[in-house]
Write an enzyme that holds these catalytic residues in place. Structure first.
Site, PDB file in Angstrom:
ATOM      1  N   TYR A 135     -16.199   2.423  19.714  1.00 53.50           N
ATOM      2  CA  TYR A 135     -15.204   3.463  19.448  1.00 53.50           C
ATOM      3  C   TYR A 135     -15.417   4.117  18.083  1.00 53.50           C
ATOM      4  O   TYR A 135     -15.133   5.298  17.905  1.00 53.50           O
ATOM      5  CB  TYR A 135     -13.791   2.858  19.466  1.00 53.50           C
ATOM      6  CG  TYR A 135     -13.079   2.937  20.788  1.00 53.50           C
ATOM      7  CD1 TYR A 135     -13.630   2.354  21.920  1.00 53.50           C
ATOM      8  CD2 TYR A 135     -11.856   3.580  20.896  1.00 53.50           C
ATOM      9  CE1 TYR A 135     -12.960   2.405  23.132  1.00 53.50           C
ATOM     10  CE2 TYR A 135     -11.185   3.638  22.105  1.00 53.50           C
ATOM     11  CZ  TYR A 135     -11.743   3.053  23.211  1.00 53.50           C
ATOM     12  OH  TYR A 135     -11.072   3.103  24.400  1.00 53.50           O
ATOM     13  N   LYS A 190     -20.254  -9.661  26.495  1.00 52.37           N
ATOM     14  CA  LYS A 190     -21.369  -9.323  27.384  1.00 52.37           C
ATOM     15  C   LYS A 190     -22.629  -9.846  26.681  1.00 52.37           C
ATOM     16  O   LYS A 190     -23.600  -9.108  26.449  1.00 52.37           O
ATOM     17  CB  LYS A 190     -21.404  -7.800  27.629  1.00 52.37           C
ATOM     18  CG  LYS A 190     -22.372  -7.343  28.710  1.00 52.37           C
ATOM     19  CD  LYS A 190     -21.967  -7.722  30.122  1.00 52.37           C
ATOM     20  CE  LYS A 190     -23.088  -7.404  31.103  1.00 52.37           C
ATOM     21  NZ  LYS A 190     -22.817  -7.883  32.475  1.00 52.37           N
ATOM     22  N   ASP A 222     -17.763  -8.578  33.086  1.00 52.81           N
ATOM     23  CA  ASP A 222     -17.725  -8.229  34.516  1.00 52.81           C
ATOM     24  C   ASP A 222     -17.010  -9.329  35.308  1.00 52.81           C
ATOM     25  O   ASP A 222     -16.178  -9.062  36.170  1.00 52.81           O
ATOM     26  CB  ASP A 222     -19.142  -7.952  35.066  1.00 52.81           C
ATOM     27  CG  ASP A 222     -20.169  -9.010  34.680  1.00 52.81           C
ATOM     28  OD1 ASP A 222     -19.856  -9.887  33.841  1.00 52.81           O
ATOM     29  OD2 ASP A 222     -21.296  -8.969  35.221  1.00 52.81           O
ATOM     30  N   ASP A 246      -9.899  -2.122  26.133  1.00 50.69           N
ATOM     31  CA  ASP A 246      -9.310  -0.896  26.679  1.00 50.69           C
ATOM     32  C   ASP A 246      -9.290  -0.993  28.205  1.00 50.69           C
ATOM     33  O   ASP A 246      -8.267  -0.758  28.856  1.00 50.69           O
ATOM     34  CB  ASP A 246     -10.141   0.313  26.226  1.00 50.69           C
ATOM     35  CG  ASP A 246      -9.630   1.615  26.813  1.00 50.69           C
ATOM     36  OD1 ASP A 246      -8.400   1.831  26.790  1.00 50.69           O
ATOM     37  OD2 ASP A 246     -10.454   2.416  27.299  1.00 50.69           O
ATOM     38  N   ASP A 250      -5.899  -2.074  30.959  1.00 52.01           N
ATOM     39  CA  ASP A 250      -5.419  -1.215  32.051  1.00 52.01           C
ATOM     40  C   ASP A 250      -5.419  -1.991  33.366  1.00 52.01           C
ATOM     41  O   ASP A 250      -4.493  -1.889  34.170  1.00 52.01           O
ATOM     42  CB  ASP A 250      -6.314   0.023  32.219  1.00 52.01           C
ATOM     43  CG  ASP A 250      -5.750   1.248  31.506  1.00 52.01           C
ATOM     44  OD1 ASP A 250      -5.108   1.074  30.459  1.00 52.01           O
ATOM     45  OD2 ASP A 250      -5.961   2.377  32.007  1.00 52.01           O
TER      46      ASP A 250
HETATM   47  C1  IPM Z   1      -5.467   3.164  24.894  1.00 54.58           C
HETATM   48  C2  IPM Z   1      -5.940   4.544  25.212  1.00 54.58           C
HETATM   49  C3  IPM Z   1      -6.726   5.085  24.017  1.00 54.58           C
HETATM   50  C4  IPM Z   1      -7.936   4.199  23.838  1.00 54.58           C
HETATM   51  C5  IPM Z   1      -7.122   6.569  24.103  1.00 54.58           C
HETATM   52  C6  IPM Z   1      -5.917   7.458  24.320  1.00 54.58           C
HETATM   53  C7  IPM Z   1      -7.888   7.006  22.881  1.00 54.58           C
HETATM   54  O1  IPM Z   1      -6.682   4.545  26.370  1.00 54.58           O
HETATM   55  O2  IPM Z   1      -4.719   3.003  23.905  1.00 54.58           O
HETATM   56  O3  IPM Z   1      -5.828   2.234  25.599  1.00 54.58           O
HETATM   57  O4  IPM Z   1      -8.974   4.405  24.487  1.00 54.58           O
HETATM   58  O5  IPM Z   1      -7.866   3.279  23.044  1.00 54.58           O
HETATM   59 MG    MG Z   2      -6.695   2.672  27.386  1.00 56.06          MG
END
Ligand code: IPM
Ligand code: MG
Length: 356
Positions: A135, A190, A222, A246, A250
């Site tokens: 990042y 990884k 993975d 990240d 999710d």
């Molecule tokens: C998160 C989001 C952010 C990230 C984006 C909006 C930059 O997806 O906070 O998980 O990738 O960190």
């Molecule tokens: Mg995110």
């Protein structure tokens, strides 16, 4: 207690308004100041993270953040895109430790796409390193390739990198968090392919020597993605790098029924923190009054606990959220048959009422 309130874009303004209502009825004294961030700040000031907003955030004890982003900004130069606001805040405030709990509330077991028995009672904590990795790694950019499969062709590149102190400090955070839970850490890497993550694994292992009471397991990313949907309850604390964190957070959100339920905390070494829902600005439903404010309200609870030293108030909010779920109130993202469909404002007001 000084709180910088940064609602941002899309549903950000709607959900933060509900969290502010909740904060206002706790009987505590806060100094809250609001500022623009993301696309909203770009429209007004030509920059997604204006100096005035950054200053306000830096001077506050905590930042309550909504969400940023909208497809209409996708064509802007990268430094002007809304996402740069949250990345800039993380970097400038040194918010390296990101806590993303994934808790499946018993009332929402039916809202997940997974079988109830897999997720009932789920309570995992993803700890994502937030200021390093690919990042932020330099160099990055576009150029003409001089080697590789197509010399002479246009190419783009990013740099994945982690220094030893960066890995050490997030490893300490994870082991210390595990001590307050079931004393089990899964470090996701990884290492089979990437130098950066072989190093990650080595450093985490080294730090682990100081925590003999905590069990450490290493897992490739993975496999971790697979195990998260196969047997999520086998995890407790998961620690990983910025990009894997990240993605996995999710994924983990879906185990809880909806990403609209997931709060997060991002802390620096001074326990100053930024609190935001794990979800985004959802421009598709913005302005419709249907977004779930609970992730933001639960983020406000984390703020009270981690940065403002008000654990009782945090407990009260969390209990109130459980109460409204038990009452059967559901925003559309967590709606199922036999429950009562409500909008953003009704949900916020129900939490306020449940606080008594
Ligand atoms: C998160 C989001 C952010 C990230 C984006 C909006 C930059 O997806 O906070 O998980 O990738 O960190
Ligand atoms: Mg995110």
């Amino acid at each position: 207690m000084k709180i910088a309130v940064l609602p941002g874009d899309g549903i950000g303004t709607e959900i933060v308004a509900e969290a502010v209502k909740v904060l206002n009825v706790l009987g505590l004294k806060f100094e809250m100041e609001q500022a623009l961030v993301g696309g909203a700040a770009y429209e007004a000031h030509g920059h997604p993270l204006p100096d005035s907003t950054l200053k306000l955030a830096k001077e506050a004890d905590a930042v309550l953040f909504g969400a940023v982003g909208d497809w209409k900004y996708d064509k802007l130069d990268r430094p002007l895109r809304p996402e740069q606001a949250i990345l800039g805040l993380r970097k400038n405030l040194g918010l390296f430790a990101n806590f993303r709990p994934a808790i499946c509330y018993e009332q929402l077991v039916g809202a997940s796409s997974l079988k109830p028995e897999l997720i009932a009672g789920l309570d995992i904590l993803i700890i994502r390193e937030l200021t390093g990795d690919i990042y932020f790694g330099q160099p990055r950019g576009r150029r003409v390739a001089t080697d590789g499969h197509f010399p002479g062709a246009e190419e783009a590149f990013d740099t994945m990198r982690y220094s030893k102190p960066e890995i050490e400090r997030i490893a300490h955070v994870a082991f210390q968090a595990a001590r307050k839970r079931s004393k089990k850490v899964t470090s996701v890497d990884k290492a089979n392919v990437l130098e950066t993550f072989q190093f990650w694994k080595d450093v985490v292992t080294e730090v682990h020597a100081q925590y003999p009471d905590v069990e450490l397991q290493h897992m490739y990313v993975d496999n971790a993605a697979m195990q998260l949907v196969k047997a999520p309850k086998a995890f407790d604390v998961v620690v990983t790098g910025n990009m894997f964190g990240d993605i996995l957070s999710d994924e983990a959100s879906m185990l809880t029924g909806s990403i609209g339920m997931l709060p997060s905390a991002s802390l620096n070494t001074k326990n100053q923190g930024l609190y935001e829902p794990s979800h985004g600005s959802a421009p598709d439903i913005a302005g419709k009054g249907v977004a779930n404010p609970l992730a933001t309200i639960l983020s406000a609870a984390m703020m009270l606990r981690f940065s403002l030293n008000q654990p009782d108030a945090a407990d009260r909010i969390e209990a109130a959220v459980k109460k409204v779920l038990t009452q059967g109130l559901r925003t559309p993202d967590i709606y199922s048959e036999g429950t009562t469909r409500v909008g953003t404002r009704e949900m916020g007001e129900a939490v306020v009422k449940a606080l008594g």
